[in-house]
Scaffold this motif. Structure first.
Motif, PDB file in Angstrom:
ATOM      1  N   VAL A 187      46.466   5.290   5.316  1.00 28.96           N
ATOM      2  CA  VAL A 187      45.968   6.664   5.431  1.00 28.96           C
ATOM      3  C   VAL A 187      47.067   7.610   4.966  1.00 28.96           C
ATOM      4  O   VAL A 187      48.206   7.520   5.401  1.00 28.96           O
ATOM      5  CB  VAL A 187      45.561   6.994   6.889  1.00 28.96           C
ATOM      6  N   ARG A 188      46.696   8.493   4.021  1.00 26.62           N
ATOM      7  CA  ARG A 188      47.676   9.479   3.546  1.00 26.62           C
ATOM      8  C   ARG A 188      47.687  10.688   4.462  1.00 26.62           C
ATOM      9  O   ARG A 188      48.715  11.258   4.755  1.00 26.62           O
ATOM     10  CB  ARG A 188      47.281   9.990   2.158  1.00 26.62           C
ATOM     11  N   ASP A 189      46.491  11.128   4.868  1.00 30.93           N
ATOM     12  CA  ASP A 189      46.409  12.303   5.728  1.00 30.93           C
ATOM     13  C   ASP A 189      44.999  12.403   6.300  1.00 30.93           C
ATOM     14  O   ASP A 189      44.075  11.750   5.808  1.00 30.93           O
ATOM     15  CB  ASP A 189      46.713  13.576   4.909  1.00 30.93           C
ATOM     16  N   ALA A 190      44.851  13.179   7.347  1.00 33.70           N
ATOM     17  CA  ALA A 190      43.530  13.431   7.924  1.00 33.70           C
ATOM     18  C   ALA A 190      43.472  14.873   8.398  1.00 33.70           C
ATOM     19  O   ALA A 190      44.468  15.411   8.885  1.00 33.70           O
ATOM     20  CB  ALA A 190      43.281  12.480   9.090  1.00 33.70           C
ATOM     21  N   THR A 191      42.313  15.488   8.200  1.00 30.51           N
ATOM     22  CA  THR A 191      42.158  16.878   8.646  1.00 30.51           C
ATOM     23  C   THR A 191      40.873  16.993   9.455  1.00 30.51           C
ATOM     24  O   THR A 191      39.962  16.185   9.299  1.00 30.51           O
ATOM     25  CB  THR A 191      42.030  17.845   7.445  1.00 30.51           C
ATOM     26  N   ILE A 192      40.805  18.003  10.297  1.00 31.04           N
ATOM     27  CA  ILE A 192      39.578  18.212  11.067  1.00 31.04           C
ATOM     28  C   ILE A 192      39.112  19.644  10.930  1.00 31.04           C
ATOM     29  O   ILE A 192      39.921  20.585  10.935  1.00 31.04           O
ATOM     30  CB  ILE A 192      39.770  17.804  12.553  1.00 31.04           C
ATOM     31  N   LEU A 193      37.821  19.802  10.739  1.00 30.43           N
ATOM     32  CA  LEU A 193      37.214  21.126  10.673  1.00 30.43           C
ATOM     33  C   LEU A 193      35.909  21.037  11.470  1.00 30.43           C
ATOM     34  O   LEU A 193      35.012  20.276  11.088  1.00 30.43           O
ATOM     35  CB  LEU A 193      36.935  21.499   9.213  1.00 30.43           C
ATOM     36  N   ASP A 194      35.833  21.763  12.579  1.00 30.21           N
ATOM     37  CA  ASP A 194      34.698  21.656  13.512  1.00 30.21           C
ATOM     38  C   ASP A 194      34.477  20.192  13.905  1.00 30.21           C
ATOM     39  O   ASP A 194      35.368  19.582  14.456  1.00 30.21           O
ATOM     40  CB  ASP A 194      33.429  22.280  12.906  1.00 30.21           C
ATOM     41  N   ASP A 195      33.286  19.653  13.537  1.00 34.08           N
ATOM     42  CA  ASP A 195      33.017  18.263  13.948  1.00 34.08           C
ATOM     43  C   ASP A 195      33.249  17.263  12.811  1.00 34.08           C
ATOM     44  O   ASP A 195      32.843  16.120  12.897  1.00 34.08           O
ATOM     45  CB  ASP A 195      31.580  18.142  14.486  1.00 34.08           C
ATOM     46  N   THR A 196      33.886  17.721  11.718  1.00 32.19           N
ATOM     47  CA  THR A 196      34.070  16.829  10.566  1.00 32.19           C
ATOM     48  C   THR A 196      35.549  16.480  10.356  1.00 32.19           C
ATOM     49  O   THR A 196      36.394  17.372  10.243  1.00 32.19           O
ATOM     50  CB  THR A 196      33.511  17.476   9.276  1.00 32.19           C
ATOM     51  N   ILE A 197      35.798  15.189  10.292  1.00 35.10           N
ATOM     52  CA  ILE A 197      37.169  14.733  10.013  1.00 35.10           C
ATOM     53  C   ILE A 197      37.184  14.160   8.596  1.00 35.10           C
ATOM     54  O   ILE A 197      36.329  13.346   8.239  1.00 35.10           O
ATOM     55  CB  ILE A 197      37.605  13.643  11.020  1.00 35.10           C
ATOM     56  N   THR A 198      38.123  14.609   7.781  1.00 32.35           N
ATOM     57  CA  THR A 198      38.248  14.078   6.427  1.00 32.35           C
ATOM     58  C   THR A 198      39.544  13.274   6.346  1.00 32.35           C
ATOM     59  O   THR A 198      40.617  13.761   6.707  1.00 32.35           O
ATOM     60  CB  THR A 198      38.279  15.222   5.389  1.00 32.35           C
ATOM     61  N   VAL A 199      39.396  12.026   5.901  1.00 33.99           N
ATOM     62  CA  VAL A 199      40.544  11.125   5.855  1.00 33.99           C
ATOM     63  C   VAL A 199      40.825  10.758   4.399  1.00 33.99           C
ATOM     64  O   VAL A 199      39.938  10.284   3.686  1.00 33.99           O
ATOM     65  CB  VAL A 199      40.260   9.838   6.670  1.00 33.99           C
ATOM     66  N   PHE A 200      42.051  11.005   3.967  1.00 35.63           N
ATOM     67  CA  PHE A 200      42.454  10.633   2.613  1.00 35.63           C
ATOM     68  C   PHE A 200      43.183   9.306   2.705  1.00 35.63           C
ATOM     69  O   PHE A 200      44.190   9.188   3.392  1.00 35.63           O
ATOM     70  CB  PHE A 200      43.378  11.697   2.020  1.00 35.63           C
ATOM     71  N   SER A 201      42.629   8.304   2.012  1.00 38.73           N
ATOM     72  CA  SER A 201      43.222   6.985   2.159  1.00 38.73           C
ATOM     73  C   SER A 201      43.347   6.311   0.799  1.00 38.73           C
ATOM     74  O   SER A 201      42.721   6.727  -0.176  1.00 38.73           O
ATOM     75  CB  SER A 201      42.341   6.112   3.043  1.00 38.73           C
ATOM     76  N   THR A 202      44.175   5.290   0.764  1.00 37.50           N
ATOM     77  CA  THR A 202      44.270   4.519  -0.476  1.00 37.50           C
ATOM     78  C   THR A 202      43.315   3.329  -0.432  1.00 37.50           C
ATOM     79  O   THR A 202      42.991   2.764  -1.464  1.00 37.50           O
ATOM     80  CB  THR A 202      45.704   4.004  -0.689  1.00 37.50           C
ATOM     81  N   LYS A 203      42.853   2.936   0.750  1.00 38.01           N
ATOM     82  CA  LYS A 203      41.920   1.811   0.864  1.00 38.01           C
ATOM     83  C   LYS A 203      40.830   2.151   1.866  1.00 38.01           C
ATOM     84  O   LYS A 203      40.871   1.729   3.031  1.00 38.01           O
ATOM     85  CB  LYS A 203      42.659   0.546   1.299  1.00 38.01           C
ATOM     86  N   GLY A 204      39.854   2.926   1.401  1.00 38.87           N
ATOM     87  CA  GLY A 204      38.818   3.448   2.288  1.00 38.87           C
ATOM     88  C   GLY A 204      38.085   2.384   3.083  1.00 38.87           C
ATOM     89  O   GLY A 204      37.879   2.526   4.293  1.00 38.87           O
ATOM     90  N   THR A 205      37.711   1.290   2.425  1.00 38.79           N
ATOM     91  CA  THR A 205      36.895   0.278   3.111  1.00 38.79           C
ATOM     92  C   THR A 205      37.698  -0.463   4.180  1.00 38.79           C
ATOM     93  O   THR A 205      37.136  -0.976   5.136  1.00 38.79           O
ATOM     94  CB  THR A 205      36.324  -0.738   2.100  1.00 38.79           C
ATOM     95  N   GLU A 206      39.020  -0.526   4.014  1.00 41.67           N
ATOM     96  CA  GLU A 206      39.831  -1.196   5.045  1.00 41.67           C
ATOM     97  C   GLU A 206      40.138  -0.267   6.207  1.00 41.67           C
ATOM     98  O   GLU A 206      40.282  -0.696   7.350  1.00 41.67           O
ATOM     99  CB  GLU A 206      41.147  -1.703   4.435  1.00 41.67           C
ATOM    100  N   VAL A 207      40.230   1.006   5.897  1.00 37.21           N
ATOM    101  CA  VAL A 207      40.614   1.977   6.918  1.00 37.21           C
ATOM    102  C   VAL A 207      39.444   2.304   7.858  1.00 37.21           C
ATOM    103  O   VAL A 207      39.623   2.441   9.068  1.00 37.21           O
ATOM    104  CB  VAL A 207      41.144   3.270   6.245  1.00 37.21           C
ATOM    105  N   ALA A 208      38.229   2.352   7.296  1.00 35.64           N
ATOM    106  CA  ALA A 208      37.076   2.797   8.094  1.00 35.64           C
ATOM    107  C   ALA A 208      36.884   1.999   9.399  1.00 35.64           C
ATOM    108  O   ALA A 208      36.748   2.612  10.474  1.00 35.64           O
ATOM    109  CB  ALA A 208      35.807   2.777   7.246  1.00 35.64           C
TER     110      ALA A 208
END
Ligand SMILES: Nc1ncnc2c1ncn2[C@@H]1O[C@H](COP(=O)(O)OP(=O)(O)OP(=O)(O)O)[C@@H](O)[C@H]1O
Ligand SMILES: [Mg+2]
Length: 335
Positions: free
Chosen positions: A255-276
């Protein structure tokens, strides 16, 4: 020997506009190479220099081994050029248009008819060959022009925005013809486009051009992969531990970074399917319910955005503005 080579190519119009600002590219024989850029990026200007219609202000360019500024005749003998604007004569039939072009290109008389037949067949215009071009659809006109560009069997084919203004089905058809031509004649093809999908579908390598400068050159897949393996977007049920969840997500590997806005979290990753899946277990351990999740892979659109800081299209919507912000952020994280 490269099919196309430019060295620090520049074009400054009399008006003072710097249309091409130091472009250096090497295109291998047999490649389909694309220039992807928005309106006014300098695509047509570069192509006009390569096809000897314009003189560069400085720098050098070689096509099929010949210097475009000093060996124009040799260059022209080896290239086909299909311009951005439709140039066929509407009052002539398809066949007559090709006959005219064959004569202009000094094709040996005894070969003219057989070449025209072959090309009409290639672009599937045999049935319409004797109809006036004014009755042709936009896609048919473009196909006729592409056939015209192939009459003298060029080593390098230049296509300036081959599908601009055409509907998506017609564009797909033209892409098929371009691939067919490439397979059949094994020629080098240099095309310009401002359609991401076109660059993605056709080009072995793409040069992203903006304000007369090349921002990056690579295979579409490499460009997309370089942006990382996915952006994960989660919506969660309201929970007092949500800040803790975000800070735990940030500690997950890849995971490079994660942000939250209201009820939505956005996660920037290099391996999305492994991180989820790891995110799921962390949130369940905190008793947080995930309402929805999506993982999006970067598109060439995202690549363009990340290199130029703006969209290919001129009409920036709020959505693209938000994505721009996300990508600036990703760029910052990369450095
Ligand atoms: N003959 C000209 N005289 C002066 N400026 C020009 C001329 N032709 C183009 N330009 C300018 O040079 C820049 C590059 O234009 P060019 O046509 O090469 O862009 P392009 O990438 O092909 O754009 P499009 O996607 O709209 O076809 C633009 O700013 C344009 O306004
Ligand atoms: Mg153009």
């Amino acid at each position: 020997m490269y099919s196309i080579q430019t060295k620090d190519l520049k074009k400054i119009y009399k008006s003072g506009t710097v249309a091409v600002d130091g472009i250096s590219i090497d295109v291998e024989e047999g490649e389909i190479f694309g220039f992807l850029g928005p309106n006014g990026a300098g695509k047509s200007t570069t192509m006009m220099i390569l096809t000897t219609l314009l003189k560069p202000s400085s720098g050098e360019a070689f096509v099929a081994g010949y210097n475009v500024a000093t060996q124009q005749k040799n260059v022209r003998a080896n290239i086909g050029y299909v311009q951005q604007d439709i140039t066929i004569d509407e009052y002539l039939t398809g066949r007559e248009n090709l006959l005219l072009q064959a004569r202009l290109n000094h094709i040996p008389k005894d070969q003219i008819n057989s070449r025209i037949d072959d090309l009409l067949n290639l672009v599937e215009l045999d049935d319409k060959a004797n109809d006036a071009a004014i009755t042709y659809s936009g896609g048919m006109r473009k196909r006729l022009e592409i056939a015209g560009g192939l009459l003298h069997r060029p080593k390098v084919l230049f296509l300036d925005e081959p599908t601009v203004g055409l509907d998506i089905q017609t564009r797909q058809k033209i892409w098929e013809y371009i691939k067919k031509i490439h397979n059949e004649y094994k020629m080098t093809i240099f095309l310009t486009t401002h359609y991401m999908e076109e660059a993605d579908k056709l080009c072995g390598r793409v040069g992203i051009i903006d304000h007369g400068k090349i921002q990056t050159i690579d295979a579409p897949s490499s460009l997309k992969n370089a942006l990382g393996g996915g952006i994960i977007s989660l919506t969660i049920e309201e929970n007092p531990s949500k800040a803790e969840l975000v800070s735990k997500i940030k500690q997950i590997e890849f995971v490079r970074d994660a942000t939250i806005l209201d009820d939505t979290i956005t996660v920037f990753s290099t391996k999305g399917t492994e991180v989820a899946p790891v995110i799921f277990s962390v949130s369940s351990s905190l008793g947080i319910v995930i309402k929805s999740v999506s993982i999006t892979q970067p598109t060439l659109d995202d690549v363009f955005l990340s290199f130029t800081g703006h969209d290919l299209r001129d009409d920036s919507t709020q959505k693209s503005y938000d994505r721009r912000k996300e990508y600036r952020k990703m760029q910052r994280m990369k450095t």
